[in-house]
Design a protein around this motif. Structure first.
Motif, PDB file in Angstrom:
ATOM      1  N   ASN A   1      49.979  81.843  39.752  1.00  0.00           N
ATOM      2  CA  ASN A   1      50.625  82.907  40.518  1.00  0.00           C
ATOM      3  C   ASN A   1      50.620  84.220  39.743  1.00  0.00           C
ATOM      4  N   GLN A   2      50.864  84.135  38.444  1.00  0.00           N
ATOM      5  CA  GLN A   2      50.851  85.351  37.632  1.00  0.00           C
ATOM      6  C   GLN A   2      49.452  85.948  37.573  1.00  0.00           C
ATOM      7  N   LEU A   3      48.446  85.101  37.488  1.00  0.00           N
ATOM      8  CA  LEU A   3      47.074  85.590  37.458  1.00  0.00           C
ATOM      9  C   LEU A   3      46.734  86.307  38.762  1.00  0.00           C
ATOM     10  N   ASP A   4      47.180  85.761  39.876  1.00  0.00           N
ATOM     11  CA  ASP A   4      46.962  86.423  41.167  1.00  0.00           C
ATOM     12  C   ASP A   4      47.622  87.795  41.192  1.00  0.00           C
ATOM     13  N   ARG A   5      48.841  87.878  40.673  1.00  0.00           N
ATOM     14  CA  ARG A   5      49.552  89.154  40.678  1.00  0.00           C
ATOM     15  C   ARG A   5      48.859  90.180  39.793  1.00  0.00           C
ATOM     16  N   VAL A   6      48.402  89.740  38.631  1.00  0.00           N
ATOM     17  CA  VAL A   6      47.732  90.652  37.704  1.00  0.00           C
ATOM     18  C   VAL A   6      46.475  91.231  38.341  1.00  0.00           C
ATOM     19  N   ARG A   7      45.743  90.415  39.064  1.00  0.00           N
ATOM     20  CA  ARG A   7      44.493  90.866  39.676  1.00  0.00           C
ATOM     21  C   ARG A   7      44.722  91.825  40.835  1.00  0.00           C
ATOM     22  N   GLN A   8      45.963  91.967  41.270  1.00  0.00           N
ATOM     23  CA  GLN A   8      46.276  92.907  42.340  1.00  0.00           C
ATOM     24  C   GLN A   8      46.643  94.295  41.805  1.00  0.00           C
ATOM     25  N   THR A   9      46.626  94.465  40.485  1.00  0.00           N
ATOM     26  CA  THR A   9      46.936  95.757  39.889  1.00  0.00           C
ATOM     27  C   THR A   9      45.972  96.819  40.407  1.00  0.00           C
TER      28      THR A   9
END
Length: 730
Positions: free
Chosen positions: A241-249
């Motif tokens: 989930n954190q990886l998904d959020r980071v990629r939305q930067t």
């Protein structure tokens, strides 16, 4: 400054998540500056140089400070970037100002892309580690350092791997001891992939104790509340989930980091708001936001409560306190919790918001906890904040001495408010703090009170005009506050109305969360000798901000400073009480002095004003009587002892054990000390003891007695003061 305005000064778009190998992203994946962003950077640079209260020189020294602020915002624990990364982009320490003034952000964005890839690679590294893990071994003597402020930048990826092996093990150990989020309402945190651990368990002086527990018959498995496969599944979900959020930067996120680094290099209240954040805050300012009424701020990889909106659901529930850290958020009465450790502040706010009458669950690390394993889940029903809930109110405290009953009035002022719209319309019945307090004073006088306590605890400010006019209820005309602008011009504000509403004995009760307009009021009462100030040193917010429109977003800029009529600033130092009470709020966590690059305390020339009394002459006997009473008061004794314990543990500890037996002992030892203090208090009050420290952390059960004890002691001090005045013929 209104309580909601404190949100603006707290917002920092730090994307604190995770890191890794030096591979750069593919060109199509790179985040690049936009034309709007480059234009905005130039506008911000001009505003900082020419419009800020301070004489800002965007020179090399400022560039280095801004560069260090950016590093601190994105990687506060030196857990993602390498020493070579920082060295490679060290030129930004000289060229940050040039980049902003020219609108050339390519180099800053290039650095951020490297940082972004470090995060993505580290998260993938964690997922790879979990894929090849079958069992976690919680034996051994390893400890995880929790004092990360002075950690050097790692010289190689392998050195960071050592740190992250420990962090991964710690995250797994926390889950092993805690169980799933729905297992209990009081549990250890399961949502800390990169724990900052603000207060830490005590270290054992004897590392050999690790093996004693196993020899006594307790196996590692017997201590677990979650098995290995469940732990792995939970961690995989978290990191994915954190990886998904980071990629939305996106580019706007990076611009916010850059511009907030620039603003906070000067002072903590100067900051940039993107169009989306500006729109969101406008909703909050109109009090139409439906939520829990808690103001948040970024604190490293955590989001913490900075203050509670008076009359809001969180404040009414008694379940949340300032400096509580939020580690997970859930919707409704049950279901999955979403980890918010490392999540951006705006994303956390969006999770907590929701429609009126809906329930949100928050997993928090209480402010008073000395270890991140001491978490709990609270449930709060969302609602809108109503003016009636924020309005001033009163009560009477009866005190019996020598067989005689005495009455002391208390007026609680949660914030300084005024119905501007009704006032402009000329309505005679418009609501305001001053009008409401005046009516309450009249009611208390009819009840023959011998003194009044004005309770400003938790009052974060509000309408400055109301603080000024309310001072006028207790003095007959005079200056109340000085305001100095960037050009050095000083404006004098004050009460111009003749007459007073109350001339009797008076005390103002404040705490660390009393800020801005509250500090102006308390300082004026103290300076005029009109009454006593009791409680704790106040917040220290002595600056004035304005909101300026940009072509793209808005800039909140510090433009002026408050000064007391004595010439002393309220900035940083706040107002110091005449008689102090112990406090569980850590001034290193809450207050202006806890914020980066806070403007300094200074002075201007004093103004002429009339002295109404000399409370200082009565302080020695008042303090002596206060000490005698509180030494026999179980609630005050408990508060003092617990504050000492929390301070001692914070000072002593800088690591946590990764051995399950030692970790359990450390947790139990802390809880045992807390439980002992609580039961001593209960025994002295004739109450039944409790079996578990968790039972003492149920909102009002452990807070209201302390709050009421402070209020009652304040009433006793005012009665002492009234009698001293009477005996002296004053």
């Amino acid at each position: 400054m209104s309580p909601f305005a404190m949100v603006r000064q707290a917002v920092v778009f730090a994307l604190c998540v995770v890191m890794a190998l030096p591979t750069l992203a593919a060109e199509q994946d790179r985040i690049v500056p936009t034309d709007n962003g480059e234009q905005t950077a130039q506008e911000v640079a001009q505003s900082l140089r020419y419009s800020h209260y301070e004489d800002v020189s965007l020179d090399q020294q400022w560039s280095e400070t801004a560069w260090q602020r950016m590093l601190k915002m994105i990687d506060p624990q030196h857990a993602y970037l390498l020493k070579s990364d920082v060295r490679q982009y060290s030129d930004l320490g000289s060229n940050f100002s040039e980049a902003l003034e020219n609108g050339n952000l390519d180099r800053l964005y290039e650095f951020y892309n490297l940082y972004q890839k470090r995060i993505e690679n580290r998260l993938q590294w964690l997922l790879d580690q979990l894929e090849h893990t079958e069992h976690f071994d919680f034996e051994g003597h390893d400890r995880l350092a929790t004092d990360d402020e002075d950690r050097e930048w790692a010289s190689s990826p392998s050195r960071l791997d050592e740190l992250w092996h420990k962090r991964l093990k710690n995250a797994a150990l926390q889950l092993a001891l805690s169980g799933s989020p729905e297992d209990s309402d009081t549990r250890q945190p399961g949502e800390t992939p990169e724990p900052e651990i603000p207060g830490n368990p005590r270290q054992s002086d004897d590392p050999e104790q690790h093996d004693d527990e196993s020899e006594s018959g307790k196996s590692e498995d017997s201590l677990r509340m979650m098995d290995d496969q469940a732990i792995i599944s939970q961690l995989e979900k978290r990191y994915s989930n954190q990886l998904d959020r980071v990629r939305q930067t996106n580019s706007e996120d990076v611009l916010s980091v850059i511009l907030n680094a620039a603003g906070s290099a000067i002072d903590p209240h100067t900051e940039y708001f993107s169009p989306s954040r500006s729109e969101s805050f406008d909703i909050q300012m109109k009090l139409s936001l439906e939520g829990i009424g808690a103001l948040l701020q970024q604190d490293g990889e955590y989001v913490k409560i900075s203050s509670l909106v008076p009359g809001g659901p969180a404040e009414k529930s008694g379940l949340l306190k300032p400096a509580d850290r939020i580690v997970a958020v859930g919707q409704g009465e049950s279901g999955d919790m979403t980890s918010v450790v490392g999540m951006r502040l705006d994303e956390v706010v969006d999770l907590i918001r929701g429609p009126k009458d809906s329930t949100v669950r928050l997993e928090i690390i209480p402010a008073k906890a000395v270890d991140t394993t001491q978490t709990r889940i609270v449930r709060i029903t969302r609602d809108t904040v109503k003016l009636e809930d924020q309005a001033a109110s009163s009560q009477v405290i009866d005190i019996t001495r020598d067989g005689e009953r005495h009455r002391i009035g208390v007026i609680k002022v949660p914030m300084f408010y005024v119905d501007f719209k009704a006032e402009k319309q000329g309505r005679k019945d418009y609501r305001s703090t001053t009008r409401d307090v005046h009516q309450l004073i009249d009611q208390l006088k009819q009840k023959n009170v011998e003194g009044i306590v004005l309770d400003l605890r938790g009052n974060g400010g509000g309408a400055l005009q109301e603080a000024n006019s309310m001072i006028g209820l207790f003095i007959d005309r005079g200056p109340t506050v000085q305001v100095r602008d960037a050009q050095g011009r000083i404006s004098l504000l004050g009460d111009t109305d003749r007459g007073v509403a109350y001339q009797g004995p008076l005390a103002v009760l404040v705490d660390r969360l009393s800020a801005s307009a509250s500090e102006i009021f308390a300082g004026a009462i103290q300076d005029y000798g009109r009454g006593l100030v009791l409680g704790n040193q106040t917040f220290g917010k002595g600056t004035v901000q304005t909101l300026d429109d940009l072509d793209h977003g808005e800039l909140k800029l510090t433009r002026a400073k408050f000064y007391r009529i004595t010439g002393a600033s309220t900035q940083l130092h706040g107002v110091k009480p005449d008689i102090s009470y112990p406090s569980l709020v850590d001034p290193d966590e809450i207050g202006e002095s806890a914020l980066p690059n806070a403007l300094p305390w200074d002075t201007v020339r004093p103004v002429s004003y009339r002295q109404y009394g000399n409370p200082d002459r009565y302080l020695p006997p008042l303090r002596q009587a206060h000490q005698q009473r509180t030494s026999q008061d179980p609630n005050f004794h408990y508060l003092e002892r617990e504050a000492e314990l929390a301070h001692k543990l914070r000072e002593q500890n800088n690591s946590v054990s990764l051995n399950i037996h030692q970790r359990k002992r450390e947790m139990e030892a802390q809880e045992s000390e807390q439980l002992s203090l609580e039961n001593q208090r209960r025994k002295a009050l004739g109450q039944e003891p409790i079996d578990s420290w968790a039972d003492a952390r149920d909102g009002e059960d452990d807070q209201t007695p302390i709050d009421q004890a402070q209020l009652r002691e304040s009433a006793n001090i005012v009665l002492d003061y009234a009698q001293q005045l009477q005996d002296s013929g004053s």
